[in-house]
Design a protein around this motif. Structure first.
Motif, PDB file in Angstrom:
ATOM      1  N   TYR A  36       0.809  -1.219   0.000  1.00  0.00           N
ATOM      2  CA  TYR A  36       0.000   0.000   0.000  1.00  0.00           C
ATOM      3  C   TYR A  36       0.846   1.274   0.000  1.00  0.00           C
ATOM      4  O   TYR A  36       0.324   2.363   0.245  1.00  0.00           O
ATOM      5  CB  TYR A  36      -0.949  -0.009   1.204  1.00  0.00           C
ATOM      6  CG  TYR A  36      -1.890  -1.188   1.205  1.00  0.00           C
ATOM      7  CD1 TYR A  36      -2.776  -1.415   0.159  1.00  0.00           C
ATOM      8  CD2 TYR A  36      -1.878  -2.109   2.262  1.00  0.00           C
ATOM      9  CE1 TYR A  36      -3.640  -2.492   0.156  1.00  0.00           C
ATOM     10  CE2 TYR A  36      -2.735  -3.199   2.265  1.00  0.00           C
ATOM     11  CZ  TYR A  36      -3.616  -3.392   1.214  1.00  0.00           C
ATOM     12  OH  TYR A  36      -4.462  -4.476   1.216  1.00  0.00           O
ATOM     13  N   ASP A  37       2.143   1.123  -0.260  1.00  0.00           N
ATOM     14  CA  ASP A  37       3.057   2.260  -0.391  1.00  0.00           C
ATOM     15  C   ASP A  37       3.007   3.166   0.850  1.00  0.00           C
ATOM     16  O   ASP A  37       2.768   4.378   0.760  1.00  0.00           O
ATOM     17  CB  ASP A  37       2.697   3.070  -1.651  1.00  0.00           C
ATOM     18  CG  ASP A  37       3.804   4.063  -2.018  1.00  0.00           C
ATOM     19  OD1 ASP A  37       4.973   3.805  -1.669  1.00  0.00           O
ATOM     20  OD2 ASP A  37       3.484   5.087  -2.647  1.00  0.00           O
ATOM     21  N   LEU A  38       3.240   2.551   2.020  1.00  0.00           N
ATOM     22  CA  LEU A  38       3.213   3.277   3.281  1.00  0.00           C
ATOM     23  C   LEU A  38       4.624   3.642   3.728  1.00  0.00           C
ATOM     24  O   LEU A  38       5.598   3.079   3.247  1.00  0.00           O
ATOM     25  CB  LEU A  38       2.542   2.426   4.370  1.00  0.00           C
ATOM     26  CG  LEU A  38       1.147   1.874   4.047  1.00  0.00           C
ATOM     27  CD1 LEU A  38       0.656   0.985   5.193  1.00  0.00           C
ATOM     28  CD2 LEU A  38       0.151   3.006   3.802  1.00  0.00           C
ATOM     29  N   LYS A  39       4.726   4.569   4.685  1.00  0.00           N
ATOM     30  CA  LYS A  39       6.019   4.937   5.236  1.00  0.00           C
ATOM     31  C   LYS A  39       6.440   3.903   6.285  1.00  0.00           C
ATOM     32  O   LYS A  39       5.598   3.290   6.947  1.00  0.00           O
ATOM     33  CB  LYS A  39       5.949   6.322   5.882  1.00  0.00           C
ATOM     34  CG  LYS A  39       5.666   7.447   4.888  1.00  0.00           C
ATOM     35  CD  LYS A  39       5.607   8.791   5.600  1.00  0.00           C
ATOM     36  CE  LYS A  39       5.332   9.916   4.615  1.00  0.00           C
ATOM     37  NZ  LYS A  39       5.252  11.242   5.289  1.00  0.00           N
ATOM     38  N   THR A  40       7.731   3.730   6.464  1.00  0.00           N
ATOM     39  CA  THR A  40       8.231   2.735   7.413  1.00  0.00           C
ATOM     40  C   THR A  40       7.908   3.108   8.860  1.00  0.00           C
ATOM     41  O   THR A  40       7.889   2.245   9.740  1.00  0.00           O
ATOM     42  CB  THR A  40       9.756   2.563   7.277  1.00  0.00           C
ATOM     43  OG1 THR A  40      10.384   3.848   7.419  1.00  0.00           O
ATOM     44  CG2 THR A  40      10.114   1.981   5.924  1.00  0.00           C
ATOM     45  N   SER A  41       7.626   4.379   9.121  1.00  0.00           N
ATOM     46  CA  SER A  41       7.316   4.828  10.477  1.00  0.00           C
ATOM     47  C   SER A  41       5.904   4.460  10.916  1.00  0.00           C
ATOM     48  O   SER A  41       5.472   4.805  12.025  1.00  0.00           O
ATOM     49  CB  SER A  41       7.490   6.342  10.578  1.00  0.00           C
ATOM     50  OG  SER A  41       6.619   7.002   9.669  1.00  0.00           O
ATOM     51  N   VAL A  42       5.173   3.737  10.077  1.00  0.00           N
ATOM     52  CA  VAL A  42       3.773   3.422  10.351  1.00  0.00           C
ATOM     53  C   VAL A  42       3.623   2.431  11.509  1.00  0.00           C
ATOM     54  O   VAL A  42       2.522   2.253  12.026  1.00  0.00           O
ATOM     55  CB  VAL A  42       3.096   2.874   9.077  1.00  0.00           C
ATOM     56  CG1 VAL A  42       3.516   1.423   8.806  1.00  0.00           C
ATOM     57  CG2 VAL A  42       1.582   2.970   9.175  1.00  0.00           C
ATOM     58  N   ILE A  43       4.695   1.793  11.944  1.00  0.00           N
ATOM     59  CA  ILE A  43       4.612   0.782  13.007  1.00  0.00           C
ATOM     60  C   ILE A  43       3.936   1.327  14.253  1.00  0.00           C
ATOM     61  O   ILE A  43       3.052   0.685  14.830  1.00  0.00           O
ATOM     62  CB  ILE A  43       6.020   0.225  13.343  1.00  0.00           C
ATOM     63  CG1 ILE A  43       5.957  -0.741  14.530  1.00  0.00           C
ATOM     64  CG2 ILE A  43       7.006   1.346  13.629  1.00  0.00           C
ATOM     65  CD1 ILE A  43       5.181  -1.967  14.304  1.00  0.00           C
ATOM     66  N   GLY A  44       4.325   2.523  14.691  1.00  0.00           N
ATOM     67  CA  GLY A  44       3.716   3.101  15.890  1.00  0.00           C
ATOM     68  C   GLY A  44       2.249   3.401  15.686  1.00  0.00           C
ATOM     69  O   GLY A  44       1.418   3.141  16.563  1.00  0.00           O
ATOM     70  N   ASP A  45       1.891   3.934  14.514  1.00  0.00           N
ATOM     71  CA  ASP A  45       0.501   4.269  14.223  1.00  0.00           C
ATOM     72  C   ASP A  45      -0.362   3.014  14.148  1.00  0.00           C
ATOM     73  O   ASP A  45      -1.494   2.993  14.639  1.00  0.00           O
ATOM     74  CB  ASP A  45       0.404   5.035  12.897  1.00  0.00           C
ATOM     75  CG  ASP A  45       1.124   6.374  12.951  1.00  0.00           C
ATOM     76  OD1 ASP A  45       1.196   6.953  14.048  1.00  0.00           O
ATOM     77  OD2 ASP A  45       1.619   6.820  11.905  1.00  0.00           O
ATOM     78  N   LEU A  46       0.180   1.962  13.536  1.00  0.00           N
ATOM     79  CA  LEU A  46      -0.569   0.723  13.359  1.00  0.00           C
ATOM     80  C   LEU A  46      -0.891   0.086  14.705  1.00  0.00           C
ATOM     81  O   LEU A  46      -2.028  -0.336  14.959  1.00  0.00           O
ATOM     82  CB  LEU A  46       0.239  -0.250  12.498  1.00  0.00           C
ATOM     83  CG  LEU A  46      -0.506  -1.456  11.933  1.00  0.00           C
ATOM     84  CD1 LEU A  46      -1.513  -1.011  10.887  1.00  0.00           C
ATOM     85  CD2 LEU A  46       0.475  -2.445  11.320  1.00  0.00           C
ATOM     86  N   THR A  47       0.109   0.025  15.580  1.00  0.00           N
ATOM     87  CA  THR A  47      -0.102  -0.558  16.908  1.00  0.00           C
ATOM     88  C   THR A  47      -1.012   0.327  17.747  1.00  0.00           C
ATOM     89  O   THR A  47      -1.922  -0.163  18.432  1.00  0.00           O
ATOM     90  CB  THR A  47       1.241  -0.749  17.630  1.00  0.00           C
ATOM     91  OG1 THR A  47       2.122  -1.495  16.796  1.00  0.00           O
ATOM     92  CG2 THR A  47       1.048  -1.487  18.942  1.00  0.00           C
ATOM     93  N   SER A  48      -0.793   1.635  17.690  1.00  0.00           N
ATOM     94  CA  SER A  48      -1.587   2.553  18.501  1.00  0.00           C
ATOM     95  C   SER A  48      -3.051   2.567  18.070  1.00  0.00           C
ATOM     96  O   SER A  48      -3.943   2.798  18.899  1.00  0.00           O
ATOM     97  CB  SER A  48      -1.008   3.969  18.413  1.00  0.00           C
ATOM     98  OG  SER A  48       0.271   4.019  19.004  1.00  0.00           O
TER      99      SER A  48
END
Length: 389
Positions: A36-48
């Motif tokens: 889905y062409d996301l940024k690598t920093s999405v980990i925090g947003d995904l978990t939160s």
């Protein structure tokens, strides 16, 4: 009426199947970023997003006293089916970040009717030995949380969507089994009216406050640690380039080890009490946080042993805190009390996860996890202020 021996294993397996929804998105994070062409920093947003959904869900369940007014098994079934459906949402073609976060939020909301409600069901069956019973139950949560990492490793030759589909199927099965095989427990005392004051009145009890605040300190560390286990392993791989750790598989074992320690802690609590087990576990995990910078200078085998130990002690206090919460509140609002404490505890996880995420590019990654010691330190202080066993 005595609880049958078959009830606890059923509750445990249902909890295990359904909580696999929790980290399903994290296990396929790299695939989501690529697809889905996301940024690598999405980990925090995904978990939160999952945590935030869980918080809003538990807040609604607590204020409306859902698990005390309605049959917990029915609540569990409905939330399991809905959670499985929302989990599948991230496999839809042409998803964008906002839609993925929405589906993860809704999955988290449904988990509010699974995790604390599962503990409520166990408490309705086991008044004596509750610490041991919740040890098995939280152990199931831990294994369910770890499962997507194992599925990711096993399904490396299959599309990433197979991990999501598998966890949704398991969650649906778990909900159906709970509804079919676990009727209302013999110690359940239903609340027949809406009790909005319960959300606030539970904190008037000093023993309850001590247990709750200890749990809050524990939660500051727990989900941030689980979220960043793959990044801890990656940091070690980057420093020691001659090693190539299988991150999904090792992440599974590190998180899953906590399931065994929860069960072991449950048995130990029968001899020394839940408070002592919770205190010792919190103290050991605090020490791991403080010594975490030295982890990355250890040789490969010692590094894995230490982080495996951390994975065990970081969660072994969780069922004991839940036991202390459940035993220091009136029976008719036990489910609401557990849900309230879960709600606040998971709200705290968002702050610690986002703090680590924001600090990733600011400080040396070896020093990131000292921040996690803040919660255990405050939790230990809360426990020592209450002199009751």
């Amino acid at each position: 009426m005595k609880p049958t021996k078959s009830i606890l294993p059923v509750i445990v397996f249902c909890q295990f199947f359904c909580t696999s929804l929790w980290f399903a998105g994290n296990a396929v994070l790299n695939d989501l970023i690529e697809s889905y062409d996301l940024k690598t920093s999405v980990i925090g947003d995904l978990t939160s997003a999952v945590q935030f959904g869980f918080i809003i869900g538990t807040l609604a369940f607590a204020i409306l006293t859902i698990s005390d007014r309605f049959s917990p098994s029915k609540v569990f079934l409905v939330c399991a089916i809905l959670g499985a459906s929302f989990n599948l949402g991230i496999t839809i073609e042409h998803n964008q970040l906002w839609s993925i976060l929405t589906f993860r939020f809704l999955t988290g909301f449904c988990l509010a009717g699974i995790y604390p409600v599962g503990m409520k069901i166990a408490a309705d069956y086991y008044e004596k030995g509750l610490g041991k019973s919740l040890g098995y139950l939280v152990g199931a949560l831990v294994l369910g949380t770890a499962l997507p990492h194992l599925l990711k490793d096993l399904s490396s030759v299959y599309p990433w969507k197979s991990v999501i589909i598998s966890t949704s199927v398991l969650a649906s099965i778990g909900g159906i089994l709970m509804f079919s095989l676990v009727p209302d427990g013999p110690f359940r005392k239903a609340s027949h009216h809406l009790n909005l004051s319960a959300f606030f009145s539970v904190f008037k009890n000093q023993s309850f406050r001590s247990a709750a605040f200890g749990y809050f300190g524990h939660m500051w560390e727990l989900y941030a640690f689980w979220t960043f286990v793959p990044f801890i392993l990656k940091t070690y791989n980057d420093i020691h380039t001659h090693f190539n750790t299988n991150i999904p598989l090792v992440s599974f074992f590190i998180i899953a080890a906590g399931g065994l320690s929860c069960i072991l802690g449950g048995y130990i609590s029968k001899k020394i009490g839940s408070k002592k087990v919770a205190f010792l576990s919190l103290l050991l995990s605090c020490i791991c946080c403080l010594l975490s910078p030295f982890l990355f200078s250890l040789n490969h085998h010692l590094f894995l042993l230490v982080i495996l130990f951390w994975g065990m002690v970081v969660v072994s206090d969780s069922p004991q805190f839940s036991t202390l919460v459940a035993t220091n509140v009136a029976t008719e609002i036990k489910g609401t009390a557990l849900t309230i404490v879960n709600c606040i505890g998971f709200a705290i996880t968002i702050f610690s996860i986002q703090l680590i995420t924001n600090l990733q590019n600011e400080i040396n990654p070896k020093h990131l996890y000292i921040v996690l010691s803040i919660g255990p330190i405050l939790g230990l202080i809360a426990l020592t202020r209450n002199k009751e066993k």
